[in-house]
Design a protein around this motif. Structure first.
Motif, PDB file in Angstrom:
ATOM      1  N   ARG A  50       0.564  -0.962  -0.179  1.00  0.00           N
ATOM      2  CA  ARG A  50      -0.497   0.028   0.148  1.00  0.00           C
ATOM      3  C   ARG A  50       0.929   1.084   0.115  1.00  0.00           C
ATOM      4  NH1 ARG A  50      -5.316  -0.403   4.083  1.00  0.00           N
ATOM      5  NH2 ARG A  50      -6.475  -0.406   1.977  1.00  0.00           N
ATOM      6  N   THR A  51       1.665   1.549   0.645  1.00  0.00           N
ATOM      7  CA  THR A  51       2.611   2.637   1.024  1.00  0.00           C
ATOM      8  C   THR A  51       3.359   2.833  -0.286  1.00  0.00           C
ATOM      9  OG1 THR A  51       3.103   2.563   2.980  1.00  0.00           O
ATOM     10  CG2 THR A  51       4.778   3.533   2.101  1.00  0.00           C
ATOM     11  N   PRO A  52       3.960   2.352  -0.481  1.00  0.00           N
ATOM     12  CA  PRO A  52       5.051   1.968  -2.322  1.00  0.00           C
ATOM     13  C   PRO A  52       3.568   2.685  -3.180  1.00  0.00           C
ATOM     14  CG  PRO A  52       5.699  -0.081  -1.521  1.00  0.00           C
ATOM     15  CD  PRO A  52       4.286   0.589  -0.139  1.00  0.00           C
ATOM     16  N   ILE A  53       2.611   1.829  -3.568  1.00  0.00           N
ATOM     17  CA  ILE A  53       1.842   2.656  -4.597  1.00  0.00           C
ATOM     18  C   ILE A  53       0.972   3.463  -4.183  1.00  0.00           C
ATOM     19  CG2 ILE A  53      -0.658   1.390  -5.614  1.00  0.00           C
ATOM     20  CD1 ILE A  53       0.114  -1.527  -4.832  1.00  0.00           C
ATOM     21  N   ALA A  54       1.254   4.214  -2.893  1.00  0.00           N
ATOM     22  CA  ALA A  54       0.693   5.768  -2.726  1.00  0.00           C
ATOM     23  C   ALA A  54       1.057   6.371  -2.894  1.00  0.00           C
ATOM     24  CB  ALA A  54      -0.417   5.767  -0.822  1.00  0.00           C
ATOM     25  N   THR A  55       2.977   5.818  -2.764  1.00  0.00           N
ATOM     26  CA  THR A  55       3.600   7.056  -2.702  1.00  0.00           C
ATOM     27  C   THR A  55       3.613   7.289  -4.689  1.00  0.00           C
ATOM     28  OG1 THR A  55       5.084   6.707  -1.078  1.00  0.00           O
ATOM     29  CG2 THR A  55       6.146   6.865  -2.974  1.00  0.00           C
ATOM     30  N   ILE A  56       3.904   6.378  -5.560  1.00  0.00           N
ATOM     31  CA  ILE A  56       3.576   5.963  -6.780  1.00  0.00           C
ATOM     32  C   ILE A  56       2.789   7.210  -7.619  1.00  0.00           C
ATOM     33  CG2 ILE A  56       3.256   5.548  -9.325  1.00  0.00           C
ATOM     34  CD1 ILE A  56       5.446   2.471  -8.195  1.00  0.00           C
ATOM     35  N   ARG A  57       1.409   7.280  -6.173  1.00  0.00           N
ATOM     36  CA  ARG A  57       0.202   7.604  -7.843  1.00  0.00           C
ATOM     37  C   ARG A  57       0.476   9.197  -6.226  1.00  0.00           C
ATOM     38  NH1 ARG A  57      -5.413   5.127  -5.426  1.00  0.00           N
ATOM     39  NH2 ARG A  57      -6.051   6.699  -6.371  1.00  0.00           N
ATOM     40  N   GLY A  58       1.477   9.220  -6.022  1.00  0.00           N
ATOM     41  CA  GLY A  58       1.405  10.502  -4.666  1.00  0.00           C
ATOM     42  C   GLY A  58       1.557  10.980  -6.505  1.00  0.00           C
ATOM     43  N   TRP A  59       3.599  11.055  -6.691  1.00  0.00           N
ATOM     44  CA  TRP A  59       4.138  11.655  -7.618  1.00  0.00           C
ATOM     45  C   TRP A  59       3.297  12.093  -8.566  1.00  0.00           C
ATOM     46  CZ3 TRP A  59       8.222  14.581  -6.149  1.00  0.00           C
ATOM     47  CH2 TRP A  59       9.061  13.579  -5.229  1.00  0.00           C
ATOM     48  N   ALA A  60       2.992  10.734  -9.588  1.00  0.00           N
ATOM     49  CA  ALA A  60       2.204  10.603 -10.506  1.00  0.00           C
ATOM     50  C   ALA A  60       0.977  12.015 -10.278  1.00  0.00           C
ATOM     51  CB  ALA A  60       1.770   9.411 -10.854  1.00  0.00           C
ATOM     52  N   ASP A  61       0.524  12.352  -9.223  1.00  0.00           N
ATOM     53  CA  ASP A  61      -0.703  13.483  -9.222  1.00  0.00           C
ATOM     54  C   ASP A  61      -0.211  14.548  -9.329  1.00  0.00           C
ATOM     55  OD1 ASP A  61      -2.611  11.756  -9.091  1.00  0.00           O
ATOM     56  OD2 ASP A  61      -2.829  11.643  -6.413  1.00  0.00           O
ATOM     57  N   LEU A  62       1.341  14.689  -8.409  1.00  0.00           N
ATOM     58  CA  LEU A  62       2.235  15.773  -9.126  1.00  0.00           C
ATOM     59  C   LEU A  62       1.906  16.534 -10.393  1.00  0.00           C
ATOM     60  CD1 LEU A  62       5.094  15.252  -6.187  1.00  0.00           C
ATOM     61  CD2 LEU A  62       3.016  17.091  -6.074  1.00  0.00           C
ATOM     62  N   THR A  63       2.269  15.689 -11.266  1.00  0.00           N
ATOM     63  CA  THR A  63       2.889  15.862 -12.786  1.00  0.00           C
ATOM     64  C   THR A  63       1.338  16.188 -13.486  1.00  0.00           C
ATOM     65  OG1 THR A  63       2.408  13.495 -13.434  1.00  0.00           O
ATOM     66  CG2 THR A  63       4.995  14.327 -12.824  1.00  0.00           C
ATOM     67  N   ARG A  64       0.359  16.401 -12.736  1.00  0.00           N
ATOM     68  CA  ARG A  64      -0.549  16.634 -14.160  1.00  0.00           C
ATOM     69  C   ARG A  64      -0.799  18.003 -14.512  1.00  0.00           C
ATOM     70  NH1 ARG A  64      -5.054  12.672 -13.898  1.00  0.00           N
ATOM     71  NH2 ARG A  64      -4.399  11.127 -11.859  1.00  0.00           N
ATOM     72  N   PRO A  65      -0.586  19.208 -13.392  1.00  0.00           N
ATOM     73  CA  PRO A  65      -0.808  20.515 -13.553  1.00  0.00           C
ATOM     74  C   PRO A  65       0.058  20.976 -14.814  1.00  0.00           C
ATOM     75  CG  PRO A  65      -0.316  20.086 -11.617  1.00  0.00           C
ATOM     76  CD  PRO A  65      -0.205  18.973 -12.207  1.00  0.00           C
ATOM     77  N   TYR A  66       1.367  19.462 -15.420  1.00  0.00           N
ATOM     78  CA  TYR A  66       2.456  20.140 -15.829  1.00  0.00           C
ATOM     79  C   TYR A  66       2.404  19.125 -17.220  1.00  0.00           C
ATOM     80  CZ  TYR A  66       4.479  21.905 -11.388  1.00  0.00           C
ATOM     81  OH  TYR A  66       4.005  22.823 -10.036  1.00  0.00           O
ATOM     82  N   ARG A  67       0.857  18.169 -17.680  1.00  0.00           N
ATOM     83  CA  ARG A  67       1.261  17.459 -18.389  1.00  0.00           C
ATOM     84  C   ARG A  67       1.016  18.138 -19.243  1.00  0.00           C
ATOM     85  NH1 ARG A  67      -1.419  11.691 -16.108  1.00  0.00           N
ATOM     86  NH2 ARG A  67      -0.273  11.544 -13.963  1.00  0.00           N
ATOM     87  N   ASP A  68      -0.115  19.361 -19.499  1.00  0.00           N
ATOM     88  CA  ASP A  68      -0.378  20.061 -20.889  1.00  0.00           C
ATOM     89  C   ASP A  68       1.405  20.374 -22.257  1.00  0.00           C
ATOM     90  OD1 ASP A  68      -2.819  18.874 -20.806  1.00  0.00           O
ATOM     91  OD2 ASP A  68      -3.095  21.450 -19.974  1.00  0.00           O
ATOM     92  N   ASP A  69       2.553  20.504 -20.933  1.00  0.00           N
ATOM     93  CA  ASP A  69       3.460  21.753 -21.492  1.00  0.00           C
ATOM     94  C   ASP A  69       4.347  20.642 -21.961  1.00  0.00           C
ATOM     95  OD1 ASP A  69       1.763  23.937 -21.044  1.00  0.00           O
ATOM     96  OD2 ASP A  69       2.840  23.441 -18.849  1.00  0.00           O
ATOM     97  N   LEU A  70       4.331  19.264 -21.440  1.00  0.00           N
ATOM     98  CA  LEU A  70       5.257  17.981 -21.967  1.00  0.00           C
ATOM     99  C   LEU A  70       4.915  17.416 -23.428  1.00  0.00           C
ATOM    100  CD1 LEU A  70       5.205  16.309 -18.121  1.00  0.00           C
ATOM    101  CD2 LEU A  70       6.574  17.780 -19.236  1.00  0.00           C
ATOM    102  N   PRO A  71       6.222  16.526 -23.806  1.00  0.00           N
ATOM    103  CA  PRO A  71       5.494  16.304 -25.315  1.00  0.00           C
ATOM    104  C   PRO A  71       5.113  15.049 -25.143  1.00  0.00           C
ATOM    105  CG  PRO A  71       8.380  16.027 -23.799  1.00  0.00           C
ATOM    106  CD  PRO A  71       7.629  16.643 -23.407  1.00  0.00           C
ATOM    107  N   ALA A  72       3.871  14.914 -25.859  1.00  0.00           N
ATOM    108  CA  ALA A  72       3.321  14.042 -26.058  1.00  0.00           C
ATOM    109  C   ALA A  72       3.583  11.995 -25.045  1.00  0.00           C
ATOM    110  CB  ALA A  72       2.579  14.245 -27.088  1.00  0.00           C
ATOM    111  N   GLU A  73       4.012  12.104 -25.553  1.00  0.00           N
ATOM    112  CA  GLU A  73       4.867  10.889 -25.289  1.00  0.00           C
ATOM    113  C   GLU A  73       5.318  10.705 -23.718  1.00  0.00           C
ATOM    114  OE1 GLU A  73       9.025  11.197 -27.089  1.00  0.00           O
ATOM    115  OE2 GLU A  73       6.790  11.349 -28.694  1.00  0.00           O
ATOM    116  N   VAL A  74       5.547  11.535 -23.482  1.00  0.00           N
ATOM    117  CA  VAL A  74       5.908  12.002 -21.958  1.00  0.00           C
ATOM    118  C   VAL A  74       4.433  12.340 -21.107  1.00  0.00           C
ATOM    119  CG1 VAL A  74       6.797  13.296 -19.930  1.00  0.00           C
ATOM    120  CG2 VAL A  74       8.523  13.173 -22.126  1.00  0.00           C
TER     121      VAL A  74
END
Length: 195
Positions: A50-74
């Motif tokens: 549960r803890t490592p999965i929650a960590t991965i989800r947390g880091w992925a959530d932090l990238t949401r606001p920046y995804r429009d500025d990233l290359p499509a494949e990233v």
């Protein structure tokens, strides 16, 4: 007393039967220990994941606001990481629930669960999520109700229905049927529902 005398035919058969029963008893005890160890392992492993999965989800959530500025494949890769982590989280929750149910732990809060309405709702959801499967539902006209924790009943039925769709090829017909297994005594809820 003569029947148990060693060296006689009956005594030897009796001794053999006793040895066989001892072996059967030992095998059953070993199987129980193995099953209990497996259940504990599944529960412990699920809890630890549960803890490592929650960590991965947390880091992925932090990238949401920046995804429009990233290359499509990233951006696509980050979306896949996010959805994979959510799926893993759901699987871990399922494993924990199944380990608890197998251990015989009863839910702490019991509700009256309308199984008929629950099945209608879950089958409707399954139609949307699995449009390539033919999913049918058969429930009796009278409401089927059981005592239990509503969220756990929902989760268990959802696991079974999801597995029926995920682990079968497109075009498969999935039939969901519920009925009261035993007629209730007047004024009581059915003691068992088969779904």
């Amino acid at each position: 007393a003569e029947l148990a005398v060693p060296g006689t035919e009956v005594g030897d058969v009796g001794a053999s039967v006793n040895r066989m029963l001892d072996h059967v008893g030992s095998a059953l005890e070993e199987r129980y220990r193995g099953t209990e160890q497996m259940r504990r392992f599944v529960a412990d492993a699920s809890h630890e994941l549960r803890t490592p999965i929650a960590t991965i989800r947390g880091w992925a959530d932090l990238t949401r606001p920046y995804r429009d500025d990233l290359p499509a494949e990233v951006a696509t890769s980050l979306g896949k990481i996010d959805s994979g982590a959510m799926r893993m989280s759901s699987l871990v929750d399922d494993l924990l629930l199944l380990a608890r149910l197998e251990a015989g732990r009863q839910p702490t809060r019991e509700d009256t669960v309308d199984v008929s309405s629950l099945l209608v709702e879950l089958v409707e959801d399954a139609h949307v999520v699995n449009p390539d499967h033919s999913i049918s539902l058969d429930v009796p006209p009278e409401a089927l109700e059981v005592r239990g924790a509503a969220d756990q009943v929902r989760r268990v039925v959802s696991i079974v229905l999801t597995n029926a769709c995920v682990h079968t090829p497109p075009g498969t017909s999935v039939h969901v049927e519920a009925l009261a297994a035993r007629k209730p005594v007047s004024g009581q809820l059915p003691s068992d529902v088969v779904a």
